[in-house]
Design a protein around this motif. Structure first.
Motif, PDB file in Angstrom:
ATOM      1  N   LEU A   1       0.826  -1.201   0.000  1.00 24.61           N
ATOM      2  CA  LEU A   1       0.000   0.000   0.000  1.00 24.61           C
ATOM      3  C   LEU A   1       0.866   1.259   0.000  1.00 24.61           C
ATOM      4  O   LEU A   1       0.579   2.228  -0.721  1.00 24.61           O
ATOM      5  N   GLU A   2       1.927   1.224   0.782  1.00 26.78           N
ATOM      6  CA  GLU A   2       2.843   2.377   0.798  1.00 26.78           C
ATOM      7  C   GLU A   2       3.458   2.602  -0.574  1.00 26.78           C
ATOM      8  O   GLU A   2       3.597   3.736  -1.030  1.00 26.78           O
ATOM      9  N   HIS A   3       3.823   1.511  -1.259  1.00 30.13           N
ATOM     10  CA  HIS A   3       4.380   1.617  -2.607  1.00 30.13           C
ATOM     11  C   HIS A   3       3.366   2.224  -3.574  1.00 30.13           C
ATOM     12  O   HIS A   3       3.708   3.096  -4.383  1.00 30.13           O
ATOM     13  N   ARG A   4       2.125   1.797  -3.491  1.00 33.37           N
ATOM     14  CA  ARG A   4       1.087   2.312  -4.389  1.00 33.37           C
ATOM     15  C   ARG A   4       0.812   3.793  -4.107  1.00 33.37           C
ATOM     16  O   ARG A   4       0.584   4.568  -5.038  1.00 33.37           O
ATOM     17  N   GLU A   5       0.832   4.173  -2.841  1.00 33.45           N
ATOM     18  CA  GLU A   5       0.608   5.581  -2.509  1.00 33.45           C
ATOM     19  C   GLU A   5       1.743   6.463  -3.015  1.00 33.45           C
ATOM     20  O   GLU A   5       1.530   7.633  -3.322  1.00 33.45           O
ATOM     21  N   ARG A   6       2.918   5.885  -3.124  1.00 29.98           N
ATOM     22  CA  ARG A   6       4.086   6.653  -3.570  1.00 29.98           C
ATOM     23  C   ARG A   6       4.276   6.603  -5.080  1.00 29.98           C
ATOM     24  O   ARG A   6       4.615   7.614  -5.707  1.00 29.98           O
ATOM     25  N   GLU A   7       4.028   5.439  -5.693  1.00 31.69           N
ATOM     26  CA  GLU A   7       4.387   5.239  -7.095  1.00 31.69           C
ATOM     27  C   GLU A   7       3.202   5.107  -8.056  1.00 31.69           C
ATOM     28  O   GLU A   7       3.355   5.381  -9.252  1.00 31.69           O
ATOM     29  N   VAL A   8       2.041   4.677  -7.571  1.00 29.93           N
ATOM     30  CA  VAL A   8       0.931   4.362  -8.467  1.00 29.93           C
ATOM     31  C   VAL A   8      -0.148   5.443  -8.452  1.00 29.93           C
ATOM     32  O   VAL A   8      -0.493   6.006  -9.495  1.00 29.93           O
ATOM     33  N   TYR A   9      -0.698   5.741  -7.296  1.00 26.47           N
ATOM     34  CA  TYR A   9      -1.815   6.680  -7.230  1.00 26.47           C
ATOM     35  C   TYR A   9      -1.490   8.078  -7.769  1.00 26.47           C
ATOM     36  O   TYR A   9      -2.345   8.688  -8.435  1.00 26.47           O
ATOM     37  N   PRO A  10      -0.298   8.635  -7.509  1.00 26.68           N
ATOM     38  CA  PRO A  10      -0.010   9.981  -8.036  1.00 26.68           C
ATOM     39  C   PRO A  10      -0.057  10.072  -9.561  1.00 26.68           C
ATOM     40  O   PRO A  10      -0.201  11.169 -10.104  1.00 26.68           O
ATOM     41  N   LYS A  11       0.049   8.943 -10.261  1.00 27.18           N
ATOM     42  CA  LYS A  11       0.019   8.954 -11.722  1.00 27.18           C
ATOM     43  C   LYS A  11      -1.393   8.802 -12.274  1.00 27.18           C
ATOM     44  O   LYS A  11      -1.600   8.876 -13.484  1.00 27.18           O
ATOM     45  N   GLU A  12      -2.377   8.590 -11.406  1.00 23.71           N
ATOM     46  CA  GLU A  12      -3.750   8.381 -11.841  1.00 23.71           C
ATOM     47  C   GLU A  12      -4.467   9.725 -12.030  1.00 23.71           C
ATOM     48  O   GLU A  12      -4.256  10.675 -11.266  1.00 23.71           O
ATOM     49  N   GLU A  13      -5.327   9.784 -13.062  1.00 25.20           N
ATOM     50  CA  GLU A  13      -6.151  10.980 -13.242  1.00 25.20           C
ATOM     51  C   GLU A  13      -7.112  11.107 -12.062  1.00 25.20           C
ATOM     52  O   GLU A  13      -7.729  10.136 -11.639  1.00 25.20           O
ATOM     53  N   GLY A  14      -7.199  12.313 -11.521  1.00 24.95           N
ATOM     54  CA  GLY A  14      -8.055  12.543 -10.370  1.00 24.95           C
ATOM     55  C   GLY A  14      -7.339  12.403  -9.044  1.00 24.95           C
ATOM     56  O   GLY A  14      -7.972  12.500  -7.980  1.00 24.95           O
TER      57      GLY A  14
END
Length: 293
Positions: A119-132
């Motif tokens: 989850l920490e990885h996704r918050e750092r690397e995945v979610y910031p690249k998502e629209e919205g």
């Protein structure tokens, strides 16, 4: 393709909103599942991620998604899930209803270290690249109500205890140690073998095995010092008073636990033995002190 394993896997689950606004202006909900690392699974965990429409956040959707995740796991050569750990108290009822439909035992536990890393990885690397993506500081979650620690029951307090450290290199071989009860974690590959992991050793000549069985059922999460008290946090919100400390011991243990945050990624351990000279362990658990998302 992984070879099939004979026993079921332990799953760690998070079903919650993410810092992303969808086109309808609502927060995106997402299901994340990962296997708890084990010697059978090797280095590659099973992972499953699925977005849930905000209008379908309920146990019916989750039940269907769990069935889908099970099929994916079996197709990839993992065992069927038997136990599922989740740590968000607000989602406990919904997860319990869905898991019951899939005949999966639910454990309310913060011992979900692999999930929190993902989850920490996704918050750092995945979610910031998502629209919205909702950039900037978010409103903090409600502060948890900290319950007063409860003294360990007399029958499991043991004869004595000591504070100790073990090198990370030695812990990499813990799966080969003689032990009756255990909860092991993978030691991060980027840790030097000489890095020191702090922990607690409990001794009892007559009750070590009973103590280990009881402690294993607690789902131990981390050790910490509050004032002059050594406390074990376990399960979802359990807090146990291990021992009162004198001033010097409180400073020493506090320093060791603070250092482990940065030096060994929060790794800790608890060992239960019949005596300090005993080579075998009645129980041995590795833990991590990492922040909850």
């Amino acid at each position: 393709m992984k070879s099939a394993v004979s026993k079921g896997s332990d799953w760690e689950l998070d079903f919650y909103s993410r810092p992303i606004l969808d086109a309808d202006g609502r927060k995106r909900w997402e299901l994340l599942i990962t296997t708890t690392p084990s010697s059978e699974d090797g280095d590659t965990p099973f992972r499953f991620a699925k977005v849930c429409p905000s209008s379908e956040v309920n146990s019916i959707w989750l039940n269907t998604a769990l069935a889908e995740a099970r099929e994916h796991a079996l197709q990839e050569g993992y065992g069927a899930p038997v136990r599922l750990r989740c740590w968000r108290s607000s989602m406990r009822t919904m997860v319990q209803r869905a898991a019951t439909e899939q005949d999966i035992e639910v454990i309310s536990s913060r011992r979900t270290f692999a999930l929190l890393d993902w989850l920490e990885h996704r918050e750092r690397e995945v979610y910031p690249k998502e629209e919205g993506f909702m950039a900037g500081p978010l409103a903090p979650p409600p502060a948890p109500v900290v319950t007063p620690p409860i003294p360990l029951p007399e029958e499991v307090q043991g004869d004595a205890w000591s504070w100790a450290t073990l090198p990370a290199g030695l812990l990499r071989d813990a799966a080969d140690w003689p032990m009756s009860f255990s909860g092991l974690l993978p030691v991060p590959t980027n840790l030097e073998d000489e890095a020191q992991v702090p922990g607690l050793r409990l001794f009892s000549r007559t009750r070590s095995l009973a103590m280990a069985g009881w402690l294993g059922g607690l789902e131990p999460v981390r050790l910490l010092v509050e004032g002059r008290q050594l406390i074990l946090e376990a399960g979802q919100d359990d807090r146990w008073l291990v021992s009162d400390l004198d001033g010097e011991a409180a400073k020493s243990v506090t320093s060791a636990l603070e250092t482990c945050q940065t030096s060994v990624r929060g790794l800790q351990f608890i060992a239960i033995q019949a005596s300090p000279d005993e080579q075998a362990f009645a129980g041995f658990w590795m833990m991590r002190d990492i922040p909850m998302a």
